[in-house]
Every structure is written in C-alpha cells, then in structure tokens.
Motif scaffolding. Sequence first.
Motif, mmCIF file in Angstrom:
data_model
loop_
_atom_site.group_PDB
_atom_site.id
_atom_site.type_symbol
_atom_site.label_atom_id
_atom_site.label_comp_id
_atom_site.label_asym_id
_atom_site.label_seq_id
_atom_site.Cartn_x
_atom_site.Cartn_y
_atom_site.Cartn_z
ATOM 1 N N ALA A 206 0.778 -1.070 0.105
ATOM 2 C CA ALA A 206 0.075 -0.060 0.174
ATOM 3 C C ALA A 206 0.672 1.200 -0.193
ATOM 4 N N LEU A 207 1.620 1.481 1.001
ATOM 5 C CA LEU A 207 3.017 2.581 0.789
ATOM 6 C C LEU A 207 3.782 2.642 -0.269
ATOM 7 N N VAL A 208 4.517 1.763 -0.571
ATOM 8 C CA VAL A 208 5.247 1.570 -1.888
ATOM 9 C C VAL A 208 5.197 1.223 -3.225
ATOM 10 N N THR A 209 4.348 0.136 -3.190
ATOM 11 C CA THR A 209 4.543 -0.227 -4.360
ATOM 12 C C THR A 209 3.208 0.457 -5.218
ATOM 13 N N THR A 210 2.630 1.137 -4.513
ATOM 14 C CA THR A 210 1.492 1.394 -4.965
ATOM 15 C C THR A 210 2.381 2.861 -5.862
ATOM 16 N N ARG A 211 3.306 3.340 -5.274
ATOM 17 C CA ARG A 211 3.860 4.605 -5.322
ATOM 18 C C ARG A 211 5.242 4.291 -6.355
ATOM 19 N N THR A 212 5.643 3.174 -6.835
ATOM 20 C CA THR A 212 6.833 2.878 -7.106
ATOM 21 C C THR A 212 6.881 2.754 -8.503
ATOM 22 N N VAL A 213 5.907 1.137 -8.618
ATOM 23 C CA VAL A 213 5.321 0.587 -9.734
ATOM 24 C C VAL A 213 4.739 0.862 -10.980
ATOM 25 N N PRO A 214 4.931 1.163 -11.879
ATOM 26 C CA PRO A 214 4.335 1.681 -12.663
ATOM 27 C C PRO A 214 2.782 1.227 -13.539
ATOM 28 N N GLY A 215 1.608 1.754 -13.148
ATOM 29 C CA GLY A 215 0.708 0.579 -13.246
ATOM 30 C C GLY A 215 0.137 0.206 -12.372
ATOM 31 N N VAL A 216 0.847 -0.386 -11.117
ATOM 32 C CA VAL A 216 -0.331 -1.151 -10.182
ATOM 33 C C VAL A 216 -0.682 -0.113 -8.936
ATOM 34 N N ASP A 217 -1.770 0.059 -8.440
ATOM 35 C CA ASP A 217 -2.520 0.986 -8.259
ATOM 36 C C ASP A 217 -3.238 -0.198 -6.846
ATOM 37 N N LEU A 218 -3.709 0.757 -5.534
ATOM 38 C CA LEU A 218 -4.161 0.371 -4.635
ATOM 39 C C LEU A 218 -4.510 -1.533 -4.296
ATOM 40 N N VAL A 219 -5.510 -1.321 -5.646
ATOM 41 C CA VAL A 219 -5.959 -2.965 -5.513
ATOM 42 C C VAL A 219 -5.441 -4.248 -6.203
ATOM 43 N N PRO A 220 -4.686 -3.549 -7.423
ATOM 44 C CA PRO A 220 -3.805 -4.544 -7.770
ATOM 45 C C PRO A 220 -2.580 -4.990 -6.262
ATOM 46 N N ALA A 221 -2.727 -3.707 -5.494
ATOM 47 C CA ALA A 221 -0.977 -3.571 -5.236
ATOM 48 C C ALA A 221 -1.606 -4.852 -3.830
ATOM 49 N N LEU A 222 -2.921 -5.083 -2.961
ATOM 50 C CA LEU A 222 -2.714 -5.919 -1.854
ATOM 51 C C LEU A 222 -3.057 -6.972 -2.726
ATOM 52 N N VAL A 223 -4.174 -7.135 -3.376
ATOM 53 C CA VAL A 223 -4.340 -8.366 -4.159
ATOM 54 C C VAL A 223 -2.894 -9.063 -4.672
ATOM 55 N N LEU A 224 -1.469 -8.714 -4.752
ATOM 56 C CA LEU A 224 -0.435 -9.033 -5.533
ATOM 57 C C LEU A 224 0.365 -9.376 -4.766
ATOM 58 N N ALA A 225 0.517 -8.486 -3.110
ATOM 59 C CA ALA A 225 0.292 -8.438 -1.836
ATOM 60 C C ALA A 225 0.263 -9.927 -1.628
ATOM 61 N N ALA A 226 -1.196 -9.706 -1.302
ATOM 62 C CA ALA A 226 -1.560 -11.311 0.026
ATOM 63 C C ALA A 226 -1.655 -12.785 -1.372
ATOM 64 N N ALA A 227 -0.932 -12.928 -2.596
ATOM 65 C CA ALA A 227 -0.854 -13.862 -3.259
ATOM 66 C C ALA A 227 0.565 -14.128 -2.880
ATOM 67 N N VAL A 228 0.947 -12.785 -2.836
ATOM 68 C CA VAL A 228 2.946 -13.330 -2.958
ATOM 69 C C VAL A 228 3.108 -14.053 -1.240
ATOM 70 N N VAL A 229 2.201 -13.402 -0.524
ATOM 71 C CA VAL A 229 2.882 -13.887 1.433
ATOM 72 C C VAL A 229 2.042 -15.399 1.036
ATOM 73 N N VAL A 230 0.851 -15.770 0.105
ATOM 74 C CA VAL A 230 0.569 -16.967 0.126
ATOM 75 C C VAL A 230 1.623 -18.934 -0.045
ATOM 76 N N ALA A 231 1.895 -17.877 -1.660
ATOM 77 C CA ALA A 231 2.955 -18.646 -2.093
ATOM 78 C C ALA A 231 3.555 -18.639 -1.974
ATOM 79 N N ALA A 232 5.184 -18.053 -1.042
ATOM 80 C CA ALA A 232 5.807 -17.419 -0.585
ATOM 81 C C ALA A 232 5.932 -18.412 0.499
ATOM 82 N N THR A 233 5.224 -18.193 1.277
ATOM 83 C CA THR A 233 5.247 -19.987 2.262
ATOM 84 C C THR A 233 4.932 -20.754 2.287
#
Length: 284
Positions: A206-233
Amino acid sequence: MAVPEPADGTPPAATPRGGRNLPIAIGVGLGLAAVYLGSLVLEPVVFLVFVAVNIIVALYELDAAFARTKARPPTIVAAVATPVMLLGTYWWGVDVQVNVLYAALVVGFVMVLASHEVGHAVSRMAALALMLIWVVVAASSLGLLLNRPDGHWYVMAGTALTVTNDIGAYAFGRNFGRRKIAPAISPGKTWEGFAGAMVTTLVMAALVTTRTVPGVDLVPALVLAAAVVVAATLGDFAESLVKRDLGIKDLGGIFPGHGGVMDRIDALLFALPVTHLVLLAFGI
C-alpha cells in the motif's frame, strides 16, 4: 548443556542462536541483493545470465541431494535448459516455456533410456521433471516479467514483497509464534508469523508498491501482496518437504549463514510466477 572449555583455558566462542551467524548472514544477504538489483538495473540480459548461473548451481544442489536416493536425474538437461528458457521467455514470451520444457523432457527420457538403468527410470524422470518445473520454469517467470514495458519494476515488486514477507514472518514468528502451521514439515512456521507477514507485506504494498511500480494502484497491489505471502509460504514448505523426505537440513552451503542457493530462492520460485499471473489478471 554447558559447552566445555578448551584445554588451554580459552573461553569457548559464542554460538549464534539457532546455529546461524547473524552478522555474516546479513552481510551475505546484502551482497547478494546488491548484485541482484545492480544487474537488473544495468541490463536485463546480464541480470538473466546472473540468475541462470545461480539456478544451475541450485540444480546441482538438488542433484547432490538426490544422490542419497536412486532418483539420479540427467541434471545436465535441466542445466542446459535454464539459460535457454530464461532468455527465451524474455525475448519471445511464454511459448518458449512450453517448448523448452517439452524438449528437455524428451531429451531427458532419451538419456535415461540410453543409460539402461531401467530399474529406476520412473524416479529419474520424476526427479528431472521436478527440477524443470519447480526450478527452471518457475525462474523463467522473470523473463515474462521483464518482457513487459518497465519490466524491471515488476521484478523488483515481486522480489521486494517476497523479502518483506520473509522479514515479517521471521520477526512476528520469533516474538509471538505459538501455533505451528505444519510442525511435521517445517516446525519453525507459525500462524502468528504468517499473520505478521501478511500485515507487513500488505502495508509495504500500500505504501511503496503503489507509488513506485507503474500501473499498479491500490487494489492490484494488495491482491499481489496477499498472493505473494501465500505463494512464498508454500514455496518455503515445498523445499522443507523435499529436505525432510531426503533427510537433510540444507540443500547446499555456498552462502555463509544462508545455506545454498535453493535455500535462498525457495520462496521466490513460487512468488515470481504468482506475481506474473496477478499482473496478467489485472491486465498489467
């Protein structure tokens, strides 16, 4: 249990908690991060060659682990496929993954057939398929991410969120961990650590990805974060499961304080393909 003093009376060296020298581990981790990010910013091809070298090392770590069993795959096939698949997906896209995977399996089958070790043919081919899909195909997701305009930002996003997950899981698990997720596979993983990792990674997104990665606003950033946590685990558990089955602690020891290459990339091997798929789902 007390540690006996040496015969000369010299006090014994302090053993790091958990058997890990944290300052060395941090130093090695920072060095690896610098090379990883430096090559990524410098030139995508240089970055993918650097990754390919590490993947080949990881494959031979697995090969050495499989030496404990009768599942001795023709690892050279996976090693040759690695740079072809990584660079090919960057230059030509997802079709390269399918074609190289198919070709590698065919070549591997021919090598197993030519060896006349028919008693272990199934286990050898299964081990090769595991190497190719778990390691090589997963790593080639970097090529698919880089294939996008400003692709290095998406690689950085997936990697940074995975690292954030690791830090959050370690910090919360170490301080608050009580309930084990799957103690028979990975006794150090707790639900408290998982929850802490999820919160930490969502905040990072929410604080970093949305401000640095082109085309990634809040909703895809949060979905991506949640998916990465599950996948990494799941990636951590996947490697732990393999190590438990083979009866080993680490798959290598090339990096002081970190184990081998596979011990460093297990979470990324699940998180990077998921990063590609989430971005694809949002049309990015």
